[in-house]
Every structure is written in C-alpha cells, then in structure tokens.
Scaffold this motif. Structure first.
Motif, PDB file in Angstrom:
ATOM      1  N   ASN A 255       0.831  -1.191   0.000  1.00  0.00           N
ATOM      2  CA  ASN A 255       0.000   0.000   0.000  1.00  0.00           C
ATOM      3  C   ASN A 255       0.871   1.248   0.000  1.00  0.00           C
ATOM      4  N   ILE A 256       0.437   2.239  -0.784  1.00  0.00           N
ATOM      5  CA  ILE A 256       1.098   3.538  -0.793  1.00  0.00           C
ATOM      6  C   ILE A 256       0.082   4.591  -0.351  1.00  0.00           C
ATOM      7  N   LYS A 257       0.444   5.845  -0.438  1.00  0.00           N
ATOM      8  CA  LYS A 257      -0.384   6.911   0.142  1.00  0.00           C
ATOM      9  C   LYS A 257      -1.825   6.869  -0.344  1.00  0.00           C
ATOM     10  N   ASN A 258      -2.026   6.806  -1.646  1.00  0.00           N
ATOM     11  CA  ASN A 258      -3.380   6.874  -2.192  1.00  0.00           C
ATOM     12  C   ASN A 258      -3.849   5.598  -2.880  1.00  0.00           C
ATOM     13  N   GLY A 259      -3.028   4.553  -2.834  1.00  0.00           N
ATOM     14  CA  GLY A 259      -3.428   3.354  -3.555  1.00  0.00           C
ATOM     15  C   GLY A 259      -2.540   2.162  -3.296  1.00  0.00           C
ATOM     16  N   LEU A 260      -2.261   1.425  -4.379  1.00  0.00           N
ATOM     17  CA  LEU A 260      -1.511   0.176  -4.294  1.00  0.00           C
ATOM     18  C   LEU A 260      -0.382   0.203  -5.311  1.00  0.00           C
ATOM     19  N   LYS A 261       0.766  -0.386  -4.953  1.00  0.00           N
ATOM     20  CA  LYS A 261       1.892  -0.466  -5.878  1.00  0.00           C
ATOM     21  C   LYS A 261       2.360  -1.906  -6.005  1.00  0.00           C
ATOM     22  N   PHE A 262       2.411  -2.393  -7.244  1.00  0.00           N
ATOM     23  CA  PHE A 262       2.979  -3.695  -7.552  1.00  0.00           C
ATOM     24  C   PHE A 262       4.392  -3.498  -8.082  1.00  0.00           C
ATOM     25  N   THR A 263       5.290  -4.390  -7.702  1.00  0.00           N
ATOM     26  CA  THR A 263       6.655  -4.374  -8.211  1.00  0.00           C
ATOM     27  C   THR A 263       6.960  -5.716  -8.855  1.00  0.00           C
ATOM     28  N   ILE A 264       7.288  -5.686 -10.139  1.00  0.00           N
ATOM     29  CA  ILE A 264       7.649  -6.895 -10.874  1.00  0.00           C
ATOM     30  C   ILE A 264       9.103  -6.768 -11.298  1.00  0.00           C
ATOM     31  N   GLN A 265       9.892  -7.811 -11.023  1.00  0.00           N
ATOM     32  CA  GLN A 265      11.289  -7.841 -11.464  1.00  0.00           C
ATOM     33  C   GLN A 265      11.542  -9.134 -12.240  1.00  0.00           C
TER      34      GLN A 265
END
Length: 219
Positions: free
Chosen positions: A201-211
């Motif tokens: 979760n980030i300030k206003n939403g969601l962050k996905f990280t793909i590597q």
C-alpha cells in the motif's frame, strides 16, 4: 482454453442479437426522422452502437490473446502494456479511467510475452474493478519501467484506488480471498518468467513491483 472458448462464444451470441435489435431501432428512427424527439433518440443509438463496437472489439482481442502460443520472443515492454490496456479499453472508457507509461529507455526483453501480457491484463482488470466498486473519480494507473543491475528490469505499477486493507499483502498472491487473477499473476511471474512480484500500500493506492531478467531468466 476450452472454457475460454465457450465464454467467448457465449458473449458473441448476445452481442450479435443486441446488434440486430439496434439495427431495427435505427431503421425505425430513420422512418420517423421528422419527429422532434429523433435527435435525442439518434444520440442514444449512436452511443449504443459505439459501445457495441467496442465490446465486439474486446471479445475479438480476448480470442486472439488466448489463442497465442507459448513462444519466447523479444519485445518492448511498453507495447505489451498498451496491448493489454487496449483489450480492456471499452471498460476503461466507461469508468473514465486512465493509464500512463514511463519508459525512457524503451526497454526490450526476451521471455514469454503472452504470460507477461496476461499479468498486465489481470492487474489492469483488477484496477478497473476496484475503480467501479469504490466509485473512484479520476482513476489512474501508472507503469514505470526501468533497468536494474545484473540485466534485470523492474516494472512498477501504481494506482490511486486507496489500496488493500482486508487482505494481508504477504498473502495477496496465494489467498483465495484475493481472487484467482492475482494467484495466476503470482504463479506466472515466478514459474513462467522466473521473476518476483510483490505489492504494498502507498499513500493513495496500491503499488505492484515486478522484477524479471531481460533475457528471460531470473538469476
């Protein structure tokens, strides 16, 4: 694949029928074109026709998407994102949702393009579903593509849909509560692309990280 084929077939039948009914309405409207209320009726039928065409285009693209084979090939990541977005464009238009891609280096990778497309499709569709469910105004999803050391590439995917509160994020890719889509996204990333995916979760939403590795193998 047979299940997908059946679903697509079931979608096409009502679309064809609805298109036939719409054509009848347009014919009746033409016959009665001198009526004062025909201007408004024509506006409605025009909008219906546009949405019907967008829906038909989406069904055709889904069919093409699921018929592709498991080939490893070289491709631009941003083009794959755009392709996945276009498949859900009709849904995005109705929700007034937008997307942005930042890819300064125009990064190419060599791997299973179909599986990466499917991952993007799942994440975009989830974003649009949450946008609708939560009635998010000015919904936006942002893709940021960048090179990492050791021939890896990182794709950050952020939205402004207020994040996930009801499911522990360390379980999001293996919990039935998060839906089959995210389970598949996790499986495809790890097993097919030999990469990593996580969410926070980030300030206003969601962050996905793909590597994943640029050459298709995560070292």
């Amino acid at each position: 694949e047979n299940i997908i084929e059946n679903i697509i077939h079931q979608w096409k039948i009502p679309l064809v029928r609805a298109g036939t009914f719409l054509s009848e309405i347009e014919a009746i409207s033409y016959i009665n074109k001198d009526r004062k209320d025909m201007i408004e009726i024509n506006k409605v039928t025009e909008n219906l026709r546009l949405n019907m065409e967008l829906m038909q285009k989406t069904v055709n693209e889904f069919h093409t998407f699921y018929k592709t084979s498991e080939n490893i090939n070289e491709f631009f990541i941003f083009e794959t994102i755009e392709k996945s977005w276009d498949m859900l464009n009709a849904k995005a238009i109705m929700l007034n949702a937008q997307f942005l891609i930042f890819d300064k280096e125009k990064i190419k990778i060599t791997t299973y393009q179909d599986y990466l497309s499917h991952i993007f499709l799942i994440l975009i569709d989830n974003f649009l579903n949450i946008t609708k469910k939560r009635n998010i105004k000015n919904a936006k999803i942002i893709f940021n593509i960048e090179n990492l050391p050791n021939n890896k590439v990182q794709i950050l995917i952020e939205d402004n849909c207020k994040g996930i509160k009801d499911i522990p994020l360390n379980q999001i890719f293996n919990s039935n509560n998060s839906g089959l889509g995210l389970i598949l996204a996790g499986t495809f990333t790890k097993d097919k692309l030999q990469g990593n995916i996580d969410a926070k979760n980030i300030k206003n939403g969601l962050k996905f990280t793909i590597q994943i590795h640029i050459g298709g193998k995560f070292l």
